[in-house]
Design a protein around this motif. Structure first.
Motif, PDB file in Angstrom:
ATOM      1  N   TYR A 158      60.297  27.568  59.619  1.00  0.00           N
ATOM      2  CA  TYR A 158      60.043  27.891  58.313  1.00  0.00           C
ATOM      3  C   TYR A 158      60.737  29.468  58.431  1.00  0.00           C
ATOM      4  CZ  TYR A 158      59.697  23.254  56.852  1.00  0.00           C
ATOM      5  OH  TYR A 158      59.487  22.323  56.104  1.00  0.00           O
ATOM      6  N   CYS A 185      60.317  26.328  51.322  1.00  0.00           N
ATOM      7  CA  CYS A 185      61.253  25.274  51.901  1.00  0.00           C
ATOM      8  C   CYS A 185      62.292  25.860  52.624  1.00  0.00           C
ATOM      9  CB  CYS A 185      61.797  24.974  50.251  1.00  0.00           C
ATOM     10  SG  CYS A 185      62.857  25.549  50.134  1.00  0.00           S
ATOM     11  N   HIS A 186      62.885  23.847  53.011  1.00  0.00           N
ATOM     12  CA  HIS A 186      64.482  24.434  53.355  1.00  0.00           C
ATOM     13  C   HIS A 186      65.151  24.429  52.917  1.00  0.00           C
ATOM     14  CE1 HIS A 186      62.589  22.867  57.773  1.00  0.00           C
ATOM     15  NE2 HIS A 186      62.985  24.809  58.246  1.00  0.00           N
ATOM     16  N   THR A 215      66.656  20.276  50.509  1.00  0.00           N
ATOM     17  CA  THR A 215      66.095  19.384  50.959  1.00  0.00           C
ATOM     18  C   THR A 215      64.360  19.659  50.562  1.00  0.00           C
ATOM     19  OG1 THR A 215      65.291  20.575  52.846  1.00  0.00           O
ATOM     20  CG2 THR A 215      66.684  20.086  52.888  1.00  0.00           C
ATOM     21  N   ASP A 216      63.867  18.281  50.835  1.00  0.00           N
ATOM     22  CA  ASP A 216      62.882  18.093  50.197  1.00  0.00           C
ATOM     23  C   ASP A 216      61.971  18.594  51.312  1.00  0.00           C
ATOM     24  OD1 ASP A 216      63.781  16.034  48.356  1.00  0.00           O
ATOM     25  OD2 ASP A 216      63.819  14.437  49.291  1.00  0.00           O
ATOM     26  N   GLU A 217      62.053  19.242  52.612  1.00  0.00           N
ATOM     27  CA  GLU A 217      61.407  19.727  53.677  1.00  0.00           C
ATOM     28  C   GLU A 217      60.978  20.604  52.594  1.00  0.00           C
ATOM     29  OE1 GLU A 217      63.516  19.831  56.736  1.00  0.00           O
ATOM     30  OE2 GLU A 217      64.454  17.609  56.615  1.00  0.00           O
ATOM     31  N   TYR A 218      59.242  21.246  52.502  1.00  0.00           N
ATOM     32  CA  TYR A 218      58.736  21.668  52.200  1.00  0.00           C
ATOM     33  C   TYR A 218      57.057  22.283  53.599  1.00  0.00           C
ATOM     34  CZ  TYR A 218      55.722  19.196  49.375  1.00  0.00           C
ATOM     35  OH  TYR A 218      55.263  18.337  48.438  1.00  0.00           O
TER      36      TYR A 218
END
Length: 185
Positions: free
Chosen positions: A118, A144-145, A148-151
């Motif tokens: 990250y 976050c990335h 995307t939904d990645e955080y």
């Protein structure tokens, strides 16, 4: 010509035709998928949110403004696409118009809580006012990335003395229940 000779001629003809046919190949041919070429750096949209609140018996206005910042290092995804990181300005304004807090956040403020991935490929996504809790203002933030939904979620606190705190948000928000309500169940 007898039947045996006629049968032999038919068989020879079939063998000749079969020998001339192309042998079947069980190989599967798949077209090569080209990875899309990276485009110009991608930026998130500007965002401003203003809320009127009552804190410690007085009226305040909380303003959060996110802007892409080309002066910050770009981040790249696994395809080489570049993304512009953001800075976020938090202002808490008294009812007379004077500023209690005016603070600019970048991803660097959260880096001590981020892993290497990250730190290198994440961007500061947002900061939003959550609630007044006792003598503190509580905010939710995330790195976050991009796209995307990645955080990684954070809790940012602001004390009545103007001190800011940042910690990882390890409490799952389940149906808007508070931590105390969850403990009582």
């Amino acid at each position: 010509m007898n039947k045996t000779q006629a049968l032999a001629l038919v068989l020879m003809g079939l063998l000749t035709v079969n020998c001339g046919q192309k042998k079947k190949n069980d190989d599967i041919i798949v077209k090569k998928v080209e990875t899309p070429k990276p485009q110009d750096p991608i930026s998130m949209q500007d965002y401003t949110d203003t809320k009127d609140i009552v804190w410690l018996g007085k009226d305040y206005q909380v303003e959060v403004r996110r802007e892409p910042d080309n002066t910050l290092p770009m981040v790249k995804d696994e395809d080489g696409q570049e993304f512009v990181d953001n800075h976020i300005v938090l202002r808490v304004i008294r009812s007379d118009g004077s500023e209690f807090v005016n603070r600019t956040f970048t991803k660097a403020a959260f880096e001590s809580h981020l892993d290497e991935d990250y730190r290198n490929t994440g961007i500061l996504e947002g900061l939003v006012f959550d609630k007044v809790e006792g003598s503190q203002l509580i905010f939710a933030a995330s790195v976050c990335h991009p796209q995307t939904d990645e955080y990684v979620p954070f809790v940012v606190t602001l004390s009545k003395m103007g001190d800011l705190g940042i910690r990882l948000d390890t409490q799952m928000d389940t149906n808007g229940e508070t931590e105390q309500e969850q403990k009582e169940q």
